[in-house]
Write a protein that holds these residues in place. Structure first.
Motif, mmCIF file in Angstrom:
data_model
loop_
_atom_site.group_PDB
_atom_site.id
_atom_site.type_symbol
_atom_site.label_atom_id
_atom_site.label_comp_id
_atom_site.label_asym_id
_atom_site.label_seq_id
_atom_site.Cartn_x
_atom_site.Cartn_y
_atom_site.Cartn_z
ATOM 1 N N PHE A 58 47.392 -28.334 67.098
ATOM 2 C CA PHE A 58 48.332 -29.393 66.747
ATOM 3 C C PHE A 58 48.764 -30.166 67.987
ATOM 4 C CE2 PHE A 58 49.811 -26.434 63.134
ATOM 5 C CZ PHE A 58 48.802 -26.907 62.307
ATOM 6 N N PRO A 76 42.989 -29.057 64.942
ATOM 7 C CA PRO A 76 43.252 -27.992 63.976
ATOM 8 C C PRO A 76 42.014 -27.708 63.142
ATOM 9 C CG PRO A 76 44.883 -29.773 63.782
ATOM 10 C CD PRO A 76 43.816 -30.245 64.694
ATOM 11 N N GLY A 77 41.890 -26.508 62.635
ATOM 12 C CA GLY A 77 40.731 -26.188 61.818
ATOM 13 C C GLY A 77 40.960 -24.905 61.038
ATOM 14 N N PHE A 84 53.703 -21.494 58.781
ATOM 15 C CA PHE A 84 54.759 -22.264 59.432
ATOM 16 C C PHE A 84 56.123 -21.592 59.245
ATOM 17 C CE2 PHE A 84 51.303 -25.069 58.375
ATOM 18 C CZ PHE A 84 51.205 -25.933 59.449
ATOM 19 N N THR A 88 56.116 -24.968 54.020
ATOM 20 C CA THR A 88 55.265 -26.146 54.135
ATOM 21 C C THR A 88 54.137 -26.133 53.108
ATOM 22 O OG1 THR A 88 55.691 -25.931 56.496
ATOM 23 C CG2 THR A 88 54.229 -27.685 55.864
ATOM 24 N N MET A 90 52.442 -27.734 49.499
ATOM 25 C CA MET A 90 52.424 -29.017 48.822
ATOM 26 C C MET A 90 53.334 -28.882 47.592
ATOM 27 S SD MET A 90 50.280 -30.327 50.875
ATOM 28 C CE MET A 90 49.371 -29.475 52.173
ATOM 29 N N TRP A 92 53.835 -30.551 45.031
ATOM 30 C CA TRP A 92 53.315 -30.971 43.723
ATOM 31 C C TRP A 92 52.251 -30.011 43.194
ATOM 32 C CZ3 TRP A 92 52.816 -33.446 48.335
ATOM 33 C CH2 TRP A 92 51.546 -33.456 48.906
ATOM 34 N N PHE A 101 43.997 -24.460 48.086
ATOM 35 C CA PHE A 101 43.855 -25.850 48.537
ATOM 36 C C PHE A 101 42.666 -26.042 49.484
ATOM 37 C CE2 PHE A 101 45.286 -29.694 50.904
ATOM 38 C CZ PHE A 101 45.491 -30.529 49.819
ATOM 39 N N ARG A 149 47.772 -18.430 51.563
ATOM 40 C CA ARG A 149 46.992 -19.641 51.814
ATOM 41 C C ARG A 149 46.219 -19.525 53.130
ATOM 42 N NH1 ARG A 149 50.325 -25.206 52.750
ATOM 43 N NH2 ARG A 149 51.043 -24.141 54.612
ATOM 44 N N ASP B 171 56.376 -35.583 55.152
ATOM 45 C CA ASP B 171 56.662 -34.467 56.052
ATOM 46 C C ASP B 171 55.472 -34.237 56.998
ATOM 47 O OD1 ASP B 171 57.283 -32.127 57.296
ATOM 48 O OD2 ASP B 171 57.534 -30.943 55.462
ATOM 49 N N ASN B 173 54.764 -31.870 58.808
ATOM 50 C CA ASN B 173 54.162 -30.539 58.730
ATOM 51 C C ASN B 173 53.173 -30.414 57.578
ATOM 52 O OD1 ASN B 173 55.134 -29.111 60.952
ATOM 53 N ND2 ASN B 173 57.137 -28.897 59.981
ATOM 54 N N LEU B 174 53.358 -31.216 56.502
ATOM 55 C CA LEU B 174 52.376 -31.194 55.416
ATOM 56 C C LEU B 174 51.035 -31.720 55.929
ATOM 57 C CD1 LEU B 174 54.164 -32.423 52.159
ATOM 58 C CD2 LEU B 174 53.582 -30.110 52.844
ATOM 59 N N ARG B 176 50.057 -31.548 59.036
ATOM 60 C CA ARG B 176 49.532 -30.466 59.885
ATOM 61 C C ARG B 176 48.881 -29.380 59.042
ATOM 62 N NH1 ARG B 176 53.597 -29.111 64.948
ATOM 63 N NH2 ARG B 176 52.842 -30.812 66.252
ATOM 64 N N ALA B 177 49.584 -29.018 57.926
ATOM 65 C CA ALA B 177 49.034 -27.975 57.052
ATOM 66 C C ALA B 177 47.686 -28.430 56.503
ATOM 67 C CB ALA B 177 50.012 -27.664 55.922
ATOM 68 N N GLY B 178 47.584 -29.705 56.142
ATOM 69 C CA GLY B 178 46.325 -30.235 55.629
ATOM 70 C C GLY B 178 45.224 -30.159 56.669
ATOM 71 N N ALA B 179 45.567 -30.528 57.906
ATOM 72 C CA ALA B 179 44.570 -30.473 58.984
ATOM 73 C C ALA B 179 44.132 -29.035 59.229
ATOM 74 C CB ALA B 179 45.154 -31.072 60.262
ATOM 75 N N MET B 180 45.107 -28.117 59.142
ATOM 76 C CA MET B 180 44.797 -26.696 59.344
ATOM 77 C C MET B 180 43.809 -26.214 58.283
ATOM 78 S SD MET B 180 45.941 -23.559 57.850
ATOM 79 C CE MET B 180 47.597 -23.734 57.187
ATOM 80 N N ILE B 192 47.067 -35.480 50.148
ATOM 81 C CA ILE B 192 48.339 -35.079 50.742
ATOM 82 C C ILE B 192 49.322 -36.248 50.822
ATOM 83 C CG2 ILE B 192 49.455 -34.145 52.806
ATOM 84 C CD1 ILE B 192 46.681 -32.639 53.190
ATOM 85 N N ALA B 196 52.472 -37.060 48.179
ATOM 86 C CA ALA B 196 53.778 -36.868 48.806
ATOM 87 C C ALA B 196 54.604 -38.155 48.770
ATOM 88 C CB ALA B 196 53.606 -36.390 50.251
#
Lengths: 258, 283
Positions: A58, A76-77, A84, A88, A90, A92, A101, A149, B171, B173-174, B176-180, B192, B196
């Protein structure tokens, strides 16, 4: 070869408004072996989260090299699962959709996604809640989803940034026990950031004590007390005394310096 | 003294509370209408200038059903007029939503679009849509098109602003979470950022549908020869204030219904969002 190798990591934040630079991490060198449970322990502001974010990709180190499984970290990967401080998720998506996901992003069909996610729903004890949205679950349950996750991606390392800090004491204890059980069952490498000495000693088999501003590694303590750990045992208290002494030494040094 | 644990929750003192539920919202309109009717019948103003609610209702009834031709050429033509307005609202609103969301997401997400597109749009935004009427008429003539154009102008900017805001406040961090989890740029946007930003986008759509009705009626007063706004303005020339008021009520009602429809779509789409208001849980 270590799972994670940190070589001469330096991180400088430039504070543009005040026109000065802030040295946050000063020459960090650390090897983390595969299947280690490492706790990065230090006061807030010591740069432990920054270090975790650098491993996660990050943030970029100002200089130094970060290797995970021998490969340089650039972004990131999914080889590095992150849990976190806040779940954090999603908002929805339901619990199972959040857990799966990663598979959705890879284009895996829904039936298979759910099939594979159910294993992790069970692992974190959320059966019956798989179709709940994050807003319908407690903080502890959401954090379980966050852990599931990360585990589902089968990453080589799992990075956790004070994931239990926002939970009440009771839930925190439960989650710590479960995390240790998961780690023992699945044999994964975990880097866990915390400011709590007790938490670090309950969880880790290696405690890395960091110093405050600029962040340096004060000492890396190997800690192989058998599990489940009795936090009232003399061995536990010896270790705690040692770690506390390291921290106290540090704060006296800071007090004298200022 | 009773112990605390034995104490039952206080019962409502007024047992009709439940029967009153739903009625309380009718109290204010009922009082207003009764007062208006009494004032109109008192003879302080000539009935032609302030028609009583009963007269307005009569005119509206005839306009809709055509029972005694009190509304003359409009008698029984309400559906045609309402439909004409509604189609313009729908056309302009649909176009504005589509382009507003596209442009808003592009500007919110990409620095390039923000730098190239946003200054122009922000400069156009303060120009009142109504002031485009002269140009709209010479460009599009007297028909549906200038009205749709005006509706578009009025509805576009609320959608645009709220879409930009929605994307910019996602957000961090969302992401970031997606990239992770390995999201590429396209997935980041569709899986995402867009979901959002939806609550904010819907807020824009609801403001936009209100503007759309306002501008349809304005356009119909000036640049179109059909629809509720045209009837309103035409009746004003013939001093038929009962029809003017009937038209105002029709516009209010249709605007309210469009908002209800949009709210229903929003509730379905944003089912995940359990909002808590100061008065308790809603939706």
């Amino acid at each position: 070869m270590a799972a994670i190798e940190l070589r001469n990591i330096v991180k400088v934040f430039s504070d543009k408004r005040r026109g000065r630079d802030l040295l946050t991490l000063d020459n960090i060198n650390l090897d983390i072996e595969a299947n280690d449970f490492v706790c990065l322990l230090g006061p807030s502001g010591c740069g432990k989260s920054t270090l975790l974010n650098i491993i996660a990709g990050f943030e970029q180190a100002t200089s130094g090299r970060t290797l995970v499984d021998g490969k340089q970290v650039e972004r990131p990967g999914s080889d590095r699962g992150v849990v976190f401080q806040q779940p954090t998720l999603m908002p929805w998506l339901t619990a199972i959709d959040n857990i799966a996901f990663h598979l959705k992003l890879k284009g895996v069909a829904k039936a298979e996604r759910y099939d594979r996610a159910m294993e992790f729903i069970d692992l974190v004890g959320l059966r019956g809640f798989e179709h709940h949205h994050p807003s319908e679950m407690s903080g502890g349950m959401n954090q379980r989803v966050g852990i599931a996750r990360a585990l589902l991606m089968n990453p080589s390392v799992i990075l956790m940034d004070e994931p239990f800090a926002a939970l009440d004491a009771q839930t925190k204890l439960e989650m710590q026990e479960e995390l240790v059980a998961i780690w023992q069952k699945r044999r994964c490498t975990i880097v866990f950031v915390t400011h709590s000495v007790d938490e670090a000693l309950v969880l880790g088999n290696k405690i890395v004590v960091m110093t405050k501003r600029p962040g340096r590694i004060r000492e890396a303590v190997d800690f192989d007390l058998p599990r489940p750990r009795d936090i009232t045992s003399p061995e536990f208290n010896d270790a705690k005394r040692h770690v506390l002494a390291l921290i106290r030494e540090e704060s006296t040094r800071l007090a004298q310096a200022s | 003294m009773t112990s605390v644990t034995d104490a039952a929750p206080p019962r409502p003192a007024f047992r009709l509370t439940r029967a009153f539920h739903g009625i309380e919202r009718l109290i204010v309109p009922a009082l207003l209408i009764a007062g208006w009717e009494a004032f109109a019948r008192s003879g302080m103003l000539p009935p032609a200038l302030l028609p009583a609610p009963s007269a307005v209702l009569h005119a509206l009834g005839d306009w809709v059903f055509g029972f005694d031709e009190t509304t003359q050429t409009y008698s029984g033509h309400w559906l045609r007029d309402a439909l004409a307005s509604a189609l313009r609202v729908f056309g302009g609103f649909a176009l504005a939503s589509l382009l507003g969301i596209l442009a808003g997401v592009a500007i919110g997400w990409s620095r390039l679009f923000e730098k190239t597109l946003e200054p122009t749009l922000q400069m156009l935004r303060p120009i009142p849509p109504v002031s485009w009427i002269p140009l709209a008429i010479i460009w599009f003539g007297i028909a549906d098109k200038p009205a749709i154009f005006l509706v578009f102008l009025g509805a576009f900017f609320p959608v645009l602003m709220n879409s930009i805001h929605g994307v910019k406040t996602v957000d961090h961090n969302l992401v970031r979470a997606g990239a992770m989890m390995g999201a590429n740029q396209r997935q980041m946007l569709t899986d995402i950022v867009l979901p959002a930003a939806l609550p904010s986008i819907f807020a824009g759509l609801r403001i936009a549908v209100g503007s759309a009705w306002m501008l349809t009626v304005t356009a119909e007063m000036v640049a179109v020869k059909s629809g509720l706004g045209y009837v309103l303005w035409d009746s004003y020339y013939f001093l038929r204030y009962d029809i003017v008021l009937a038209a105002m009520i029709s516009i209010g009602l249709l605007g309210y219904l469009s908002d209800l429809g949009l709210k229903a779509i929003m509730a379905r789409t944003l089912r995940w969002q359990q909002t808590t208001t100061v008065q308790g849980r809603a939706g």
